[in-house]
Every structure is written in C-alpha cells, then in structure tokens.
Motif scaffolding. Structure first.
Motif, PDB file in Angstrom:
ATOM      1  N   GLN A 262      47.848  32.348  49.823  1.00  0.00           N
ATOM      2  CA  GLN A 262      47.627  32.872  51.322  1.00  0.00           C
ATOM      3  C   GLN A 262      48.909  32.463  51.948  1.00  0.00           C
ATOM      4  O   GLN A 262      49.263  33.464  52.947  1.00  0.00           O
ATOM      5  CB  GLN A 262      46.350  31.892  51.986  1.00  0.00           C
ATOM      6  CG  GLN A 262      45.399  32.232  51.385  1.00  0.00           C
ATOM      7  CD  GLN A 262      44.529  33.780  51.786  1.00  0.00           C
ATOM      8  OE1 GLN A 262      45.206  34.340  52.440  1.00  0.00           O
ATOM      9  NE2 GLN A 262      43.365  34.064  51.185  1.00  0.00           N
TER      10      GLN A 262
ATOM     11  N   ASN B 255      35.068  52.447  47.163  1.00  0.00           N
ATOM     12  CA  ASN B 255      34.917  53.454  46.449  1.00  0.00           C
ATOM     13  C   ASN B 255      34.684  54.788  46.810  1.00  0.00           C
ATOM     14  O   ASN B 255      34.689  55.658  46.213  1.00  0.00           O
ATOM     15  CB  ASN B 255      33.776  53.070  45.367  1.00  0.00           C
ATOM     16  CG  ASN B 255      33.801  52.008  44.472  1.00  0.00           C
ATOM     17  OD1 ASN B 255      34.731  51.833  43.760  1.00  0.00           O
ATOM     18  ND2 ASN B 255      32.986  51.088  44.694  1.00  0.00           N
TER      19      ASN B 255
ATOM     20  N   MET C 214      29.628  38.676  54.297  1.00  0.00           N
ATOM     21  CA  MET C 214      30.929  38.273  54.017  1.00  0.00           C
ATOM     22  C   MET C 214      31.574  38.547  55.661  1.00  0.00           C
ATOM     23  O   MET C 214      32.309  37.620  56.324  1.00  0.00           O
ATOM     24  CB  MET C 214      31.910  39.191  53.248  1.00  0.00           C
ATOM     25  CG  MET C 214      31.501  38.541  51.930  1.00  0.00           C
ATOM     26  SD  MET C 214      32.063  37.097  51.182  1.00  0.00           S
ATOM     27  CE  MET C 214      31.778  36.864  49.575  1.00  0.00           C
TER      28      MET C 214
END
Ligand SMILES: C[S@@+](CC[C@H](N)C(=O)[O-])C[C@H]1O[C@@H](n2cnc3c(N)ncnc32)[C@H](O)[C@@H]1O
Length: 241
Positions: A42, A117, A92
């Motif tokens: 990070q 996707n 999330m």
C-alpha cells in the motif's frame, strides 16, 4: 478489527470463496494476515500514485474492497483528484464508505458497485489500481478489462497491478506455495484453515504467470511495464500508457 475465523471450523462441504457479508466483516484482518507485506505494498502504491496522479483527473481503485488504498493514498495526492472505487461486493463498499467518512478523506470519492466481468467504467484517468483483483476476473474477460483500462487512461498515466502469480517451473512453484503457507502459519492460521481456504479459492482465484500478465498488458495498449514488488508468488507490476 474483527479476527478472521472464516475457515477455522471444520466444514463438511467447502463452497466457493465469496466476498459477501461474513468475509467483508473480517476482511481487513484477512488482508493483513494473508498478503505478505500488505502495508508496504500500500505504501509503495501511494508513493507511485503521488507521482502519477494529475489534478482534475480520476484515480480508480478496481476491487477497492474496504477502501484501504484510498485511505493510504489520500495524503499523497492533490485535492482536486477524484477517487473512484469499484467493487462487486456491496458489503465491502458499505464498510469502505463508513471508513472513508470516519477518517475524513477530503478528495471527492465515488464508490460504484459493479462487476468487472461485465463492464469497466474508466474515463479521464491518470492512475488505475488493481491490487489483487484481476486474479478474480474470469480469464475470458481479462483482456477486455485491461484494454478498457488502457483506453480510459490519459497519456502518461499508469496501471498498478498486483497479482498472485504462478511460476513457469512447477518445482519452483511448489516451493513458493510452501513458503506462502509457512507465512500464513506464522500469521496464526492453522493447517486446516489454510487447506480449507485453499480449496474454497480453487477456480475462484485464477493466477497467471508473470509472462502472461506482461503479454496481456503490452498487447492491450500499454507501452512498457516493470516489476516493483516481488515476494515468492506475489508480484506488483507498474504499466505505462
Ligand atoms: C483481494 S480483494 C482486493 C484488495 C484491495 N484491492 C486492497 O487493496 O485492500 C479483491 C476484491 O475484488 C472484488 N472483486 C472480485 N471480483 C470482482 C469483479 N468481478 N468485479 C468487481 N470486483 C470484484 C472483491 O469483492 C474484493 O473486494
């Protein structure tokens, strides 16, 4: 931070790994204990974003999970950069939204629930981050994802791609996997937890070889790339448009 005990109990039937509610709740602990040098990755991403982010452009984090990357890079980029986080898990994103609000990120921040996707919404981008996400996109769609990123990046912009990778040599590959499981044991995961998670991830996390990722980048509109991080089967690549 709630501890990851998702695979602690012996399961009779191992279902495919998913990023829903029970995973989202413990995900920060899971990342910390499952990704070698997560904090350093990070930090390195933030260091690179600081050099590539351009005022008035978008910085995308695809597969942003609980928002950790924005919370690391926000101190390093200009105020008038827009953050766009994309993830297919609503749970999330709910946590990301909460954390970004709590920590007071001053840049404009949009979180979009979307399946990579199906679509990749990139425009006016100076940086796109895919930290351990492309490996979850179905191989059939990866070229389309990377091409859309290249098309939506401004000239001089970059893609920061971190993936688990396979070694082309099967012996080396086995050793790398063994060292990774030793790392997980040192992080407090039991043999059974490691084995059950491995089974759940089979066919869900599909790693490429480093050479396949490089070929994918260079054939999709990137003019060059290099490795910025490597730990056994974890690899960070920066690619330039
Ligand atoms: C390993 S996590 C990424 C970690 C995160 N980038 C970080 O730096 O902390 C993978 C993320 O990708 C998301 N994801 C997986 N498949 C996806 C898809 N097809 N479209 C969008 N997001 C996806 C998951 O929900 C999860 O949050």
């Amino acid at each position: 931070m709630p501890k990851d005990k998702l695979f602690k109990r012996k399961r009779r039937l191992i279902e495919n790994f998913n990023f829903g509610k029970s995973t989202a709740k413990v995900f920060d602990d899971m990342l910390d204990r499952s990704v070698p040098f997560y904090a350093e990755i990070q930090r390195m991403i933030a260091e690179m974003v600081a050099d590539f982010a351009v005022p008035g452009t978008n910085v995308y984090d695809l597969g942003c999970s609980t928002g950790n990357t924005f919370l690391t890079i926000n101190r390093h980029v200009p105020q008038d950069v827009n953050f766009v986080g994309v993830d297919s898990s609503k749970e999330m994103l709910d946590i990301a939204r909460q954390k970004l609000k709590q920590k007071g990120v001053s840049q404009k921040c949009e979180l979009v629930c979307m399946d990579l996707n199906k679509a990749v919404p990139i425009t006016n981008a100076s940086v796109v981050i895919l930290n351990l996400t492309l490996q979850f996109v179905r191989p059939l769609y990866r070229k389309r994802v990377v091409e859309s990123i290249a098309a939506g990046l401004n000239d001089g912009g970059c893609l920061i791609l971190v993936e688990k990778v396979l070694s082309p040599n099967s012996t080396i590959n086995r050793f790398f996997i063994k060292y990774y499981y030793e790392f997980k044991k040192r992080q407090g995961y039991s043999r059974m937890e490691i084995a059950q998670k491995r089974e759940a991830l089979e066919n869900v996390l599909v790693p490429y070889h480093f050479d396949e990722n490089r070929e994918l980048l260079l054939s999709s509109g990137f003019k060059g790339c290099d490795i910025f991080f490597r730990w056994y089967n974890f690899c960070g690549i920066v690619a330039l448009k």
